[in-house]
Design a protein around this motif. Structure first.
Motif, PDB file in Angstrom:
ATOM      1  N   MET A   1      -2.667  -0.407  57.337  1.00 58.20           N
ATOM      2  CA  MET A   1      -3.455  -0.935  58.438  1.00 58.20           C
ATOM      3  C   MET A   1      -4.617  -1.755  57.883  1.00 58.20           C
ATOM      4  N   THR A   2      -4.758  -2.978  58.324  1.00 60.14           N
ATOM      5  CA  THR A   2      -5.836  -3.844  57.884  1.00 60.14           C
ATOM      6  C   THR A   2      -7.016  -3.723  58.848  1.00 60.14           C
ATOM      7  N   GLU A   3      -8.178  -3.393  58.317  1.00 64.36           N
ATOM      8  CA  GLU A   3      -9.370  -3.214  59.139  1.00 64.36           C
ATOM      9  C   GLU A   3      -9.984  -4.573  59.475  1.00 64.36           C
ATOM     10  N   HIS A 154      -5.185 -15.526  62.547  1.00 66.10           N
ATOM     11  CA  HIS A 154      -4.143 -16.124  61.700  1.00 66.10           C
ATOM     12  C   HIS A 154      -3.898 -15.261  60.465  1.00 66.10           C
ATOM     13  N   VAL A 155      -4.984 -14.727  59.902  1.00 66.88           N
ATOM     14  CA  VAL A 155      -4.852 -13.869  58.725  1.00 66.88           C
ATOM     15  C   VAL A 155      -4.017 -12.635  59.056  1.00 66.88           C
ATOM     16  N   ILE A 163      -3.377  -6.200  53.132  1.00 64.49           N
ATOM     17  CA  ILE A 163      -4.726  -6.267  52.581  1.00 64.49           C
ATOM     18  C   ILE A 163      -5.573  -5.200  53.252  1.00 64.49           C
ATOM     19  N   ASP A 164      -6.747  -4.932  52.687  1.00 63.89           N
ATOM     20  CA  ASP A 164      -7.567  -3.838  53.182  1.00 63.89           C
ATOM     21  C   ASP A 164      -8.355  -4.207  54.438  1.00 63.89           C
ATOM     22  N   ALA A 165      -8.874  -5.418  54.496  1.00 63.24           N
ATOM     23  CA  ALA A 165      -9.733  -5.772  55.624  1.00 63.24           C
ATOM     24  C   ALA A 165      -9.828  -7.278  55.763  1.00 63.24           C
ATOM     25  N   VAL A 166     -10.246  -7.711  56.959  1.00 67.85           N
ATOM     26  CA  VAL A 166     -10.612  -9.100  57.194  1.00 67.85           C
ATOM     27  C   VAL A 166     -11.989  -9.100  57.832  1.00 67.85           C
ATOM     28  N   LEU A 167     -12.911  -9.873  57.267  1.00 67.40           N
ATOM     29  CA  LEU A 167     -14.254 -10.030  57.818  1.00 67.40           C
ATOM     30  C   LEU A 167     -14.197 -11.201  58.795  1.00 67.40           C
TER      31      LEU A 167
END
Length: 330
Positions: A1-3, A154-155, A163-167
């Motif tokens: 799960m991507t945060e 989009h990410v 991946i771990d996270a998107v800011l």
């Protein structure tokens, strides 16, 4: 799960912690969203390649919070200092000789004696880089060769769970990757990739630029030099003056081709800055309409060559280039 992290002090602190611990965080810059990893940790850099399915021989740009920080990793010459003062923070990447004590991993630099560095624009990304306190390698946050992301959504479409996270810093204002300029020989500044800084603006400070040809048999010296790159799943036809019923249309200007079943106009007013900001979203949108309209390809109307038009054409040529077959992939 991507945060999905908000661009708040708390979100930025969390993202910085993840990066320092070797995790991957996508973040928005003024150009596109980058997929960040600590450039000093080979394992983190390897995770970037794995998440993107990226060819190992394409080097990565290292991002910094300031020119001073960037120039601890590379040997700056007077021209580099002048360009940094004029365009940083901003969409300009400089390729310079690595310092003997550079902490950037060989994997991020592909073992080259040079390194690609830049200082991006944006309060949130600069705060993040300052908090990390290390070089952050960050290619575009998409699967390798696919359309670059200009929004956090989009990410997540491409990298959710990888991946771990998107800011989430909101939509990118430029929407086109940075210009890459090779200054390893300051007497012959070489444009490796057109991008968010128009060539005309660079030539005011640099004089005429050299333009190396892309060689399919040679490993690239900078990111964005792969022949088939930024590619939607549908084949792309450039400089279209007519359109078939099976093609989606990427239009430009006030007179889009008639009779297209689906159209994305980069800029109805013919504004190249608007076109650059909307390019990747347009390719992504048209590609998503393949099943709805039974599309077999995308047609692109001619784009002017001045200003950012050169960078837009570069991306479109790569999107239209022959795709590698499975046998060709490393």
């Amino acid at each position: 799960m991507t945060e999905r992290l908000a661009a708040t002090p708390s979100g930025i602190a969390t993202a910085a912690h993840i990066l320092r611990e070797g995790g991957l965080v996508a973040f928005g810059t003024e150009t596109v969203y980058g997929l960040g990893g600590d450039a000093t940790q080979p394992a983190a850099v390897a995770r970037i390649f794995e998440a993107k399915n990226r060819p190992r021989f394409n080097p990565l740009i290292s991002h910094f919070a300031s020119a001073e920080a960037a120039f601890t990793q590379v040997q700056a010459n007077p021209l580099a200092l002048k360009l940094a003062e004029a365009f940083w923070p901003g969409p300009l990447t400089l390729v310079l000789p690595r310092t003997p004590d550079s902490t950037v991993s060989d994997l991020a630099a592909d073992g080259l004696s040079s390194l690609a560095v830049r200082v991006p624009r944006g309060d949130a990304v600069l705060a993040l880089l300052e908090a990390v306190g290390r070089p952050v390698a960050a290619p575009s946050a998409n699967r390798s060769g696919r359309i670059s992301p200009s929004d956090a959504s989009h990410v997540l479409e491409e990298l959710e769970g990888r991946i771990d996270a998107v800011l989430d810093t909101g939509p990118c204002t430029v929407g086109l990757e940075s210009t890459v300029l090779d200054l390893t020989d300051p007497s012959r500044p070489c444009l490796l990739r057109p991008g968010g800084i128009p060539v005309e603006a660079l030539e005011v400070l640099c004089g005429p630029l050299a333009y190396p040809e892309t060689n399919a048999d040679t490993a690239p010296l900078s990111p964005g030099r792969m022949l088939s790159h930024y590619a939607p799943s549908l084949p792309v036809r450039l400089n279209a003056t007519s359109i078939s019923p099976q093609e989606g249309l990427l239009a430009f200007g006030p007179t889009p081709l008639p009779d297209a079943v689906v159209t994305w106009n980069l800029s109805p007013t013919g504004n190249l800055e608007e076109a650059a900001a909307r390019l990747f979203s347009g390719l992504r949108f048209l590609d998503s309409q393949q099943a709805t309209f039974e599309l077999t390809g995308l047609a692109v109307q001619p784009i002017p060559t001045q200003g950012l038009g050169l960078a837009i054409q570069d991306r479109l040529r790569r999107a239209a280039a022959p795709r590698p077959t499975d046998a060709d992939k490393p």
